[in-house]
Design an enzyme around this catalytic site. Sequence first.
Site, mmCIF file in Angstrom:
data_model
loop_
_atom_site.group_PDB
_atom_site.id
_atom_site.type_symbol
_atom_site.label_atom_id
_atom_site.label_comp_id
_atom_site.label_asym_id
_atom_site.label_seq_id
_atom_site.Cartn_x
_atom_site.Cartn_y
_atom_site.Cartn_z
ATOM 1 N N ALA A 73 -74.845 -74.954 14.730
ATOM 2 C CA ALA A 73 -73.916 -73.822 14.812
ATOM 3 C C ALA A 73 -73.216 -73.774 16.160
ATOM 4 O O ALA A 73 -72.048 -73.412 16.242
ATOM 5 C CB ALA A 73 -74.649 -72.511 14.542
ATOM 6 N N THR A 74 -73.908 -74.158 17.233
ATOM 7 C CA THR A 74 -73.268 -74.125 18.548
ATOM 8 C C THR A 74 -72.021 -74.999 18.555
ATOM 9 O O THR A 74 -70.946 -74.577 19.006
ATOM 10 C CB THR A 74 -74.246 -74.592 19.647
ATOM 11 O OG1 THR A 74 -75.376 -73.718 19.640
ATOM 12 C CG2 THR A 74 -73.599 -74.585 21.019
ATOM 13 N N ASN A 153 -78.793 -62.001 15.509
ATOM 14 C CA ASN A 153 -80.042 -62.767 15.592
ATOM 15 C C ASN A 153 -81.190 -61.968 16.199
ATOM 16 O O ASN A 153 -82.344 -62.278 15.969
ATOM 17 C CB ASN A 153 -79.816 -64.060 16.385
ATOM 18 C CG ASN A 153 -79.036 -63.843 17.659
ATOM 19 O OD1 ASN A 153 -77.917 -63.343 17.638
ATOM 20 N ND2 ASN A 153 -79.626 -64.197 18.774
ATOM 21 N N GLN A 181 -77.414 -66.542 11.063
ATOM 22 C CA GLN A 181 -78.603 -65.804 10.606
ATOM 23 C C GLN A 181 -78.444 -65.282 9.183
ATOM 24 O O GLN A 181 -79.440 -64.999 8.517
ATOM 25 C CB GLN A 181 -78.894 -64.626 11.551
ATOM 26 C CG GLN A 181 -79.279 -65.042 12.963
ATOM 27 C CD GLN A 181 -80.662 -65.672 13.049
ATOM 28 O OE1 GLN A 181 -81.500 -65.517 12.146
ATOM 29 N NE2 GLN A 181 -80.935 -66.378 14.133
ATOM 30 N N SER A 201 -76.027 -72.977 10.470
ATOM 31 C CA SER A 201 -76.938 -73.958 11.022
ATOM 32 C C SER A 201 -78.094 -74.249 10.063
ATOM 33 O O SER A 201 -78.674 -73.334 9.485
ATOM 34 C CB SER A 201 -77.497 -73.409 12.337
ATOM 35 O OG SER A 201 -78.365 -74.336 12.918
ATOM 36 N N HIS A 203 -81.154 -75.489 10.738
ATOM 37 C CA HIS A 203 -82.543 -75.197 11.137
ATOM 38 C C HIS A 203 -82.921 -73.717 11.085
ATOM 39 O O HIS A 203 -84.068 -73.365 11.274
ATOM 40 C CB HIS A 203 -82.855 -75.795 12.524
ATOM 41 C CG HIS A 203 -82.328 -75.019 13.693
ATOM 42 N ND1 HIS A 203 -83.085 -74.095 14.366
ATOM 43 C CD2 HIS A 203 -81.127 -75.042 14.321
ATOM 44 C CE1 HIS A 203 -82.376 -73.588 15.380
ATOM 45 N NE2 HIS A 203 -81.188 -74.146 15.359
ATOM 46 N N THR A 242 -70.431 -90.821 13.610
ATOM 47 C CA THR A 242 -71.162 -91.243 12.409
ATOM 48 C C THR A 242 -71.982 -90.087 11.876
ATOM 49 O O THR A 242 -72.687 -89.417 12.634
ATOM 50 C CB THR A 242 -72.079 -92.430 12.755
ATOM 51 O OG1 THR A 242 -71.254 -93.491 13.237
ATOM 52 C CG2 THR A 242 -72.874 -92.893 11.541
ATOM 53 N N CYS A 328 -84.951 -65.794 28.960
ATOM 54 C CA CYS A 328 -85.215 -66.564 30.169
ATOM 55 C C CYS A 328 -83.896 -67.020 30.758
ATOM 56 O O CYS A 328 -83.131 -67.725 30.114
ATOM 57 C CB CYS A 328 -86.049 -67.799 29.844
ATOM 58 S SG CYS A 328 -87.768 -67.418 29.594
HETATM 59 C C1 LIG Z 1 -79.321 -70.198 16.251
HETATM 60 C C2 LIG Z 1 -78.016 -69.524 16.378
HETATM 61 C C3 LIG Z 1 -76.903 -70.203 16.877
HETATM 62 C C4 LIG Z 1 -76.984 -71.633 17.372
HETATM 63 O O1 LIG Z 1 -77.283 -72.514 16.344
HETATM 64 P P1 LIG Z 1 -77.721 -74.032 16.656
HETATM 65 O O2 LIG Z 1 -77.629 -74.722 15.344
HETATM 66 O O3 LIG Z 1 -79.118 -73.934 17.169
HETATM 67 O O4 LIG Z 1 -76.777 -74.581 17.671
HETATM 68 C C5 LIG Z 1 -75.705 -69.519 16.956
HETATM 69 N N1 LIG Z 1 -75.608 -68.239 16.546
HETATM 70 C C6 LIG Z 1 -76.646 -67.552 16.057
HETATM 71 C C7 LIG Z 1 -76.464 -66.152 15.604
HETATM 72 C C8 LIG Z 1 -77.885 -68.165 15.969
HETATM 73 O O5 LIG Z 1 -78.907 -67.475 15.481
#
Ligand SMILES: *Cc1c(COP(=O)(O)O)cnc(C)c1O
Length: 404
Positions: A73-74, A153, A181, A201, A203, A242, A328
């Site tokens: 997502a980033t 989140n 989320q 995203s 994960h 790729t 952090c």
């Molecule tokens: C986890 C998250 C991201 C970043 O996603 P990644 O796939 O880890 O880069 C961005 N926005 C929200 C709201 C998230 O919870």
Amino acid sequence: MKLPVYLDYNATTPCDPRVVTTMLPYFTEIFGNAASRSHAFGWAAEEAITHAREQVAALIGAETKEIIFTSGATEAINLAIKGVYETYTTKGNHLITVATEHKAVLDTCKHLEKQGAQVTYLPTDPEGFIDLAQLEAAITPQTILITVMYANNETGLIQPVKQISDIARRHGVLFMTDASQAAGKIPVDVNADGIDLLAFSSHKMYGPKGVGALYVRRKSPRVKITAQLDGGGHENGMRSGTLNVSGIAGFGMACELCRTEMPAEAARLAGLRDRLEQALLQLEATAVNGSTAHRLPHVSNLSFKYVESESLLMGFHKSIAVSSGSACTSASMAPSHVLKAMGLSDELAHASIRFGLGRFTTEAEIDYAITTITAAILQHRAVSPLWEMYKAGVDLDAIPRNRH
Ligand SMILES: *Cc1c(COP(=O)(O)O)cnc(C)c1O
């Protein structure tokens, strides 16, 4: 029961075993490069990508051509915001976002500010909602993009996405949402919701890490973005590199599982979440952060007055894995920018804990969490001079509002 109990599903999720099974052949047998057009190895990999693209598109009601695979997502957020900014810069340089967005959005906007962008960071009310009238008033002839996350989140708060997109449409401004989320957890439909760009995203929804997607609307309106990675012209020239075939196959499967299992899973998790929340709210001077009416079904963010949540969490690192209302930074623990934007004091933000439940959370784990956290908080307060003063009727509360 395996310890520690994992209640931090908003940070990441384990892969569903069915996702891992789907991925495995793509490491060894079907290892081709999806861009190899001249032999069967490449075709087989491409077939996997095509199938995954259908699964990913189906989760959000998109067309397959509207999906660009990314590393997460980033990257999708960077591509969307920078890509729109670079494409529409002749039209204007103004972006609108919200103070409670993820750092991926806020830091991307900060980056563009250095290049001449004007950015409005909308505040929120104490529950975390933006004011729609304030949003509309912030739009200028220079505004090219409104970006508001689908669900937060930290608190799980769901923004009124359809109402926001209606305003954007009315003013001819593109609307983007970070649905990291929300996607896979609650129904998200790019057409019903009027979304022009959407980042999510793998994960966060039981798929592998390092995979994600950007949805880019192709008609009414046809959205154009400028690529941020140049190379072989993969993904229609929008994201060279790729393709991560195994990761994308796993992401596709994760999307399909979420799509088919969502109603039952959301109902089960809402039940467990409410049970946890109601039990912990029995503790004195405890409150929910964020809206309870418009919230993801598996999230609860609670503040426990006069408890320093970081040190509390250290105390149960062997029993429960959760996140505190602190982030952090390089030097220290900073109070969460989300809770701060909602008007919480530093003290209350540092007294907050985020619970994120998920697919593998059991009733036994929730009962264990209730017992463990309740005992820890009582113990903490028992030795806290602040708590003693509060109990003696000394008004230590710097917060003018009642946070219920
Ligand atoms: C986890 C998250 C991201 C970043 O996603 P990644 O796939 O880890 O880069 C961005 N926005 C929200 C709201 C998230 O919870």
